[in-house]
Design an enzyme around this catalytic site. Structure first.
Site, PDB file in Angstrom:
ATOM      1  N   ARG A  76       0.831  -1.211   0.000  1.00 15.38           N
ATOM      2  CA  ARG A  76       0.000   0.000   0.000  1.00 15.38           C
ATOM      3  C   ARG A  76       0.863   1.257   0.000  1.00 15.38           C
ATOM      4  O   ARG A  76       0.542   2.247  -0.640  1.00 15.38           O
ATOM      5  CB  ARG A  76      -0.943  -0.001   1.211  1.00 15.38           C
ATOM      6  N   HIS A  79      -7.422   7.957  11.365  1.00  8.44           N
ATOM      7  CA  HIS A  79      -6.995   6.550  11.380  1.00  8.44           C
ATOM      8  C   HIS A  79      -5.482   6.400  11.236  1.00  8.44           C
ATOM      9  O   HIS A  79      -5.001   5.360  10.783  1.00  8.44           O
ATOM     10  CB  HIS A  79      -7.724   5.755  10.279  1.00  8.44           C
TER      11      HIS A  79
END
Ligand code: OAD
Length: 241
Positions: free
Chosen positions: A69, A118
């Protein structure tokens, strides 16, 4: 055609609070989490990759996924939606930008003071102490130079608490803003999804921007059914022609 009352609310707002989700980065080529075919959770089970238990079970696998990612995001560029939000900060007296995204694309588009609800994909943190660790040699599972514990990606996983400061600042912004924009989020994950509900209760004008209106859209004053990269520049252009 954007409604006049929405444009007036935005033009007169003293404080705009924005919550973004994975959808705002979709046009940069970063996959969202829940969309059929392209969503990350269509291909991976969150419980195998995004919980502290999963990390303890198989830290190599978790690190492989997060490194993949990181690379994907490092090769992506902010899009017109991120850029419009960075511009919005200069057009209103106060802007609070809260993101559920960990990709740093808002910051790369020029936004400052972004509340990362987050966490951040590019941070490394000690699994035990939680402190930020300088990235060292790309070991399959790095260790903390302070205590020797395993190092983990600096994102918030399922079952973990939102950082106290991010929670406090975003909840108070949602309760105090005049306009709340919910952009590119499925509004399924709490406590982030609760921010829009707080803004509704506080009497703000609440707007959703999403090509697939969500379950919360009915609560909101306006639902703009369009992609953020088109809708955000159009909203700014119509409000401040
Ligand atoms: P989701 O994948 O749940 O939702 C993405 C939303 O973006 C969907 O409602 C899409 O319709 C919308 N969307 C897609 N393309 C768009 C575009 N170009 N413009 C605007 N909207 C678009 O992602 P989030 O709501 O961000 O948490 O998910 C919330 C949290 O769940 C994430 O932060 C992550 C995930 O599990 C953790 O990992 C803790």
């Amino acid at each position: 055609m954007l409604p006049d009352d929405l444009l007036a609310a935005l033009r007169n707002a003293q404080h705009v609070c924005v919550l973004t989700g994975a959808g705002i980065s979709a046009e940069s080529g970063v996959p969202t989490f829940r969309e059929a075919q392209s969503g990350l959770w269509e291909h991976y089970d969150p419980l195998d990759l995004a919980t502290p238990e999963a990390f303890l079970r198989n830290p190599e696998l978790v690190w492989r996924w997060y490194r993949w990612r990181r690379e994907l995001v490092a090769n992506a560029e902010p899009n017109a939606g991120h850029i419009a939000l960075a511009r919005l900060a200069g057009l209103v007296p106060k802007l609070t930008l809260v993101t559920q995204n960990v990709d740093g694309l808002h910051q790369r588009a020029g936004s400052s003071g972004v509340i990362e609800f987050h966490g951040n994909l590019f941070e490394d943190r000690c699994f035990v102490e939680g402190c930020i660790v300088e990235p060292g040699v790309e070991d399959s599972v790095p260790t903390c130079p302070g205590c020797g514990a395993q190092v983990r990606p600096g994102v918030i996983w399922f079952g973990e608490a939102i950082p106290e400061r991010a929670l406090h600042e975003s909840f108070s912004a949602a309760a105090q803003c005049d306009v709340f924009l919910s952009i590119g989020t499925s509004s399924l994950v709490y406590p982030a999804a609760g921010l829009a509900e707080i803004a509704v209760k506080a009497g703000a004008t609440v707007v959703e921007i999403n090509p697939n209106p969500t379950g919360l859209a009915a609560l909101f004053d306006h639902a703009i059914s369009a992609e953020a990269g088109t809708a955000m520049p159009a909203l700014l252009e119509a409000t401040w022609p």
